[in-house]
Design an enzyme around this catalytic site. Structure first.
Site, PDB file in Angstrom:
ATOM      1  N   HIS A   7      24.304  17.018   0.783  1.00 45.37           N
ATOM      2  CA  HIS A   7      24.530  17.301  -0.135  1.00 45.37           C
ATOM      3  C   HIS A   7      24.182  17.113  -1.363  1.00 45.37           C
ATOM      4  O   HIS A   7      23.763  16.136  -1.454  1.00 45.37           O
ATOM      5  CB  HIS A   7      26.484  16.790   0.201  1.00 45.37           C
ATOM      6  CG  HIS A   7      27.180  16.531  -1.062  1.00 45.37           C
ATOM      7  ND1 HIS A   7      27.737  16.035  -2.078  1.00 45.37           N
ATOM      8  CD2 HIS A   7      27.678  17.856  -0.493  1.00 45.37           C
ATOM      9  CE1 HIS A   7      28.025  16.027  -2.789  1.00 45.37           C
ATOM     10  NE2 HIS A   7      29.322  17.684  -2.158  1.00 45.37           N
ATOM     11  N   GLU A  34      22.970  21.792   0.924  1.00 43.50           N
ATOM     12  CA  GLU A  34      24.358  22.330  -0.009  1.00 43.50           C
ATOM     13  C   GLU A  34      23.498  22.372  -1.527  1.00 43.50           C
ATOM     14  O   GLU A  34      22.825  20.933  -1.527  1.00 43.50           O
ATOM     15  CB  GLU A  34      25.836  20.948   0.113  1.00 43.50           C
ATOM     16  CG  GLU A  34      26.760  22.126  -0.229  1.00 43.50           C
ATOM     17  CD  GLU A  34      26.929  21.441  -1.623  1.00 43.50           C
ATOM     18  OE1 GLU A  34      28.059  22.120  -2.778  1.00 43.50           O
ATOM     19  OE2 GLU A  34      25.888  20.988  -2.670  1.00 43.50           O
ATOM     20  N   ASP A  36      24.933  23.730  -5.472  1.00 35.62           N
ATOM     21  CA  ASP A  36      25.621  24.268  -7.049  1.00 35.62           C
ATOM     22  C   ASP A  36      25.118  25.455  -7.855  1.00 35.62           C
ATOM     23  O   ASP A  36      24.347  24.747  -8.089  1.00 35.62           O
ATOM     24  CB  ASP A  36      26.767  23.610  -7.671  1.00 35.62           C
ATOM     25  CG  ASP A  36      27.522  22.340  -6.673  1.00 35.62           C
ATOM     26  OD1 ASP A  36      27.864  22.153  -5.621  1.00 35.62           O
ATOM     27  OD2 ASP A  36      26.207  21.670  -6.443  1.00 35.62           O
ATOM     28  N   HIS A  49      25.615  21.647 -10.875  1.00 36.98           N
ATOM     29  CA  HIS A  49      27.168  20.985 -10.645  1.00 36.98           C
ATOM     30  C   HIS A  49      27.730  20.415 -10.994  1.00 36.98           C
ATOM     31  O   HIS A  49      28.350  21.639 -11.380  1.00 36.98           O
ATOM     32  CB  HIS A  49      27.157  19.722  -9.184  1.00 36.98           C
ATOM     33  CG  HIS A  49      28.483  18.953  -9.035  1.00 36.98           C
ATOM     34  ND1 HIS A  49      28.955  18.804  -9.776  1.00 36.98           N
ATOM     35  CD2 HIS A  49      29.301  19.433  -7.788  1.00 36.98           C
ATOM     36  CE1 HIS A  49      30.635  18.677  -9.492  1.00 36.98           C
ATOM     37  NE2 HIS A  49      30.337  19.005  -7.919  1.00 36.98           N
ATOM     38  N   GLU A 109      27.137  26.859  -3.350  1.00 36.90           N
ATOM     39  CA  GLU A 109      29.035  26.637  -3.698  1.00 36.90           C
ATOM     40  C   GLU A 109      28.484  27.636  -4.799  1.00 36.90           C
ATOM     41  O   GLU A 109      27.945  27.077  -6.062  1.00 36.90           O
ATOM     42  CB  GLU A 109      29.422  25.246  -3.683  1.00 36.90           C
ATOM     43  CG  GLU A 109      29.895  25.020  -4.252  1.00 36.90           C
ATOM     44  CD  GLU A 109      30.756  24.095  -4.507  1.00 36.90           C
ATOM     45  OE1 GLU A 109      30.188  22.473  -4.470  1.00 36.90           O
ATOM     46  OE2 GLU A 109      31.660  23.906  -5.218  1.00 36.90           O
TER      47      GLU A 109
HETATM   48  O1  G3P Z   1      30.233  22.309  -0.629  1.00 37.19           O
HETATM   49  C1  G3P Z   1      30.882  20.944  -0.621  1.00 37.19           C
HETATM   50  C2  G3P Z   1      31.236  19.994  -2.329  1.00 37.19           C
HETATM   51  O2  G3P Z   1      30.010  20.223  -2.559  1.00 37.19           O
HETATM   52  C3  G3P Z   1      32.520  20.272  -2.758  1.00 37.19           C
HETATM   53  O3  G3P Z   1      32.175  19.659  -4.205  1.00 37.19           O
HETATM   54  O4  G3P Z   1      32.307  18.784  -6.063  1.00 37.19           O
HETATM   55  O5  G3P Z   1      30.176  18.698  -4.451  1.00 37.19           O
HETATM   56  O6  G3P Z   1      30.738  20.848  -5.553  1.00 37.19           O
HETATM   57  P1  G3P Z   1      31.277  19.296  -4.901  1.00 37.19           P
HETATM   58 MG    MG Z   2      29.332  21.823  -3.946  1.00 37.19          MG
END
Ligand code: G3P
Ligand code: MG
Length: 241
Positions: A7, A34, A36, A49, A109
């Site tokens: 993450h 993952e 963002d 993020h 994301e």
């Molecule tokens: O993609 C899973 C997770 O990252 C979603 O929440 O706020 O960490 O981007 P966040």
């Molecule tokens: Mg995320």
């Protein structure tokens, strides 16, 4: 096949959403991470993020107020540790290079671009162009909490694997309408409060289920026993083979 997604990269070992955090995945044999993405004022797509610089850099203010040339002066590492002094905010192009070079796959994301319609359009077009640079053997998933962005991206790139993100409070009876409308194959529900019955409901409709964010091993095992396909974790090193 159970998939572990690091993450925001190996975010407990290196500053989140940086190239260092992504490259560490290769060291720990974590094949998926993952991240963002968001867009700057000049249309450059970056990995971040937050929509502000406040939490993870030495600057403050809106990400959308800066341009590519500003990135050289922004330190996105020393908030985490002095070892990462002057670690930059990565661009999407740099992220794709790291995926290719280190043979890593990514869940990308899409964040919501401050509700700026033109910026959202530019972000989706830029993401599509960047994915053209991805080596054919690399895999990716495009996710978002915003179904409009996902549906629009699916029109631009029909072959893109799509995931709808849901928070607990937004996981209502209409969840599958959103899934069908976006063309998603993956559902990414929030871990907190997720039940076996909900997982069964997702699987019964044929969706792959990846849960965020799962840091406890016992909970991960429980979810996998329920049939969950993958988890997003800040401690991927604890799950690596
Ligand atoms: O993609 C899973 C997770 O990252 C979603 O929440 O706020 O960490 O981007 P966040
Ligand atoms: Mg995320």
């Amino acid at each position: 096949m159970r998939t572990i997604y690091a993450h925001r990269g190996m975010s407990s070992l290196a500053p989140e959403n940086t190239l260092s955090a992504f490259k560490l995945c290769a060291d720990y044999r974590v094949g998926w991470f993952e991240c963002d993405i968001d867009i700057l004022h000049d249309g450059t797509i970056v990995v971040s993020h937050d929509s502000t610089l406040d939490r993870c850099t030495n600057r403050s203010g809106l990400l959308f107020d800066i341009n590519k040339q500003d990135l050289a002066d922004i330190d996105a590492g020393s908030w985490f540790s002095h070892d990462y002094l002057e670690e930059p905010i990565p661009t999407l192009d740099q992220l794709i290079e790291v995926m290719n070079r280190y043979k890593l796959n990514a869940n990308i994301e899409i964040k919501s671009c401050e509700s700026n319609v033109q910026a959202s359009r530019d972000l989706l077009d830029g993401l599509n162009a960047a994915l053209e640079q991805l080596a054919p053997e690399r895999e990716y998933i495009i996710s978002s909490f915003n179904p409009i962005l996902l549906a629009e991206f699916k029109k631009i790139r029909p072959e893109a694997p799509i995931a709808c993100l849901f928070e607990n409070q937004t996981l209502n009876d209409d969840w599958h309408v959103i899934m069908e409308w976006t063309g998603a194959q993956y559902i990414h529900p929030q871990n907190d409060g997720l039940t076996r019955e909900q997982v069964k409901m997702f699987k019964d409709r044929g969706y792959k289920v990846n849960v965020w964010t799962v840091n406890a091993k016992d909970r991960a095992n429980e979810l996998f026993n329920w049939g969950v396909d993958g988890i997003f974790t800040d401690f991927a090193q604890n799950f690596s083979r």
